[in-house]
Write a protein that holds these residues in place. Structure first.
Motif, PDB file in Angstrom:
ATOM      1  N   ILE A  47       0.196  17.258 -14.799  1.00 27.75           N
ATOM      2  CA  ILE A  47       1.543  16.898 -14.377  1.00 27.75           C
ATOM      3  C   ILE A  47       2.464  16.989 -15.584  1.00 27.75           C
ATOM      4  CG2 ILE A  47       2.982  15.064 -13.418  1.00 27.75           C
ATOM      5  CD1 ILE A  47       0.313  13.946 -12.214  1.00 27.75           C
ATOM      6  N   ASN A  48       3.560  17.692 -15.439  1.00 26.98           N
ATOM      7  CA  ASN A  48       4.541  17.821 -16.497  1.00 26.98           C
ATOM      8  C   ASN A  48       5.286  16.495 -16.644  1.00 26.98           C
ATOM      9  OD1 ASN A  48       6.967  18.357 -17.925  1.00 26.98           O
ATOM     10  ND2 ASN A  48       6.784  20.517 -17.395  1.00 26.98           N
ATOM     11  N   LYS A  49       5.351  15.942 -17.855  1.00 18.79           N
ATOM     12  CA  LYS A  49       6.017  14.659 -18.082  1.00 18.79           C
ATOM     13  C   LYS A  49       7.508  14.724 -17.742  1.00 18.79           C
ATOM     14  CE  LYS A  49       2.820  13.008 -21.576  1.00 18.79           C
ATOM     15  NZ  LYS A  49       2.629  12.588 -22.958  1.00 18.79           N
ATOM     16  N   LEU A  63      10.010  12.197 -15.322  1.00 13.22           N
ATOM     17  CA  LEU A  63      11.333  11.695 -15.701  1.00 13.22           C
ATOM     18  C   LEU A  63      12.401  12.138 -14.702  1.00 13.22           C
ATOM     19  CD1 LEU A  63      11.171  12.348 -19.555  1.00 13.22           C
ATOM     20  CD2 LEU A  63      10.980  10.139 -18.395  1.00 13.22           C
ATOM     21  N   SER A  64      12.318  13.379 -14.256  1.00 13.68           N
ATOM     22  CA  SER A  64      13.301  13.894 -13.294  1.00 13.68           C
ATOM     23  C   SER A  64      13.200  13.185 -11.945  1.00 13.68           C
ATOM     24  CB  SER A  64      13.111  15.397 -13.079  1.00 13.68           C
ATOM     25  OG  SER A  64      13.387  16.095 -14.254  1.00 13.68           O
ATOM     26  N   VAL A  82      15.987   6.926 -18.784  1.00 16.28           N
ATOM     27  CA  VAL A  82      14.656   6.588 -18.278  1.00 16.28           C
ATOM     28  C   VAL A  82      13.654   6.652 -19.428  1.00 16.28           C
ATOM     29  CG1 VAL A  82      12.806   7.241 -16.691  1.00 16.28           C
ATOM     30  CG2 VAL A  82      15.187   7.593 -16.025  1.00 16.28           C
ATOM     31  N   ARG A  83      12.802   5.615 -19.500  1.00 14.49           N
ATOM     32  CA  ARG A  83      11.729   5.621 -20.495  1.00 14.49           C
ATOM     33  C   ARG A  83      10.421   5.365 -19.760  1.00 14.49           C
ATOM     34  NH1 ARG A  83      12.344   1.665 -25.384  1.00 14.49           N
ATOM     35  NH2 ARG A  83      12.742   0.293 -23.625  1.00 14.49           N
TER      36      ARG A  83
END
Length: 121
Positions: free
Chosen positions: A15-17, A21-22, A57-58
């Motif tokens: 999974i792309n980090k 976030l998006s 977002v974190r």
């Protein structure tokens, strides 16, 4: 490209980090009363060096699940408790329906309130 490895049932999912976030950012912006996600000043430099921080977002990845911090600007004429609950609920549903990731916590930080409401289309 930063990726999370998730092993479930003997298979591996990458999974792309940035995707995480998006999804969080979009799910937050869908809520009525949220004007925008907010980038705290002290996170600006961390964002350059840490790919787990997106605009407002974190995300922290642990072995027990992800910890999410969302920074938002809200409208002045809203019930804060309702908006926070709706953000948490929408983010949780969006992530769990799209990705095989466990969520440990979703923290919503109200950074500012504004009378200007952007039209949502």
């Amino acid at each position: 490209m930063a990726q999370i490895k998730n092993y479930s049932g003997g298979s591996e999912t990458l999974i792309n980090k940035n995707m995480v976030l998006s999804i969080i950012s979009l799910a937050t912006k869908e809520i009525d009363g949220v004007i925008d996600v907010y980038q705290p000043t002290k996170l600006s430099l961390k964002r350059i060096f840490n790919r787990n921080i997106g605009k407002g977002v974190r995300v922290k990845y642990t072995k027990f699940g992800i910890l999410i911090d969302i920074y938002v600007v809200v409208a002045t004429d809203i019930e804060v408790n309702d908006v926070v609950y709706k953000i948490q609920h929408n983010v949780k549903n969006s992530i769990t329906s799209l990705l095989p990731i466990k969520i440990k916590a979703i923290n919503v930080h109200i950074m500012d309130a504004s009378e200007k409401i952007l039209s949502k289309k």
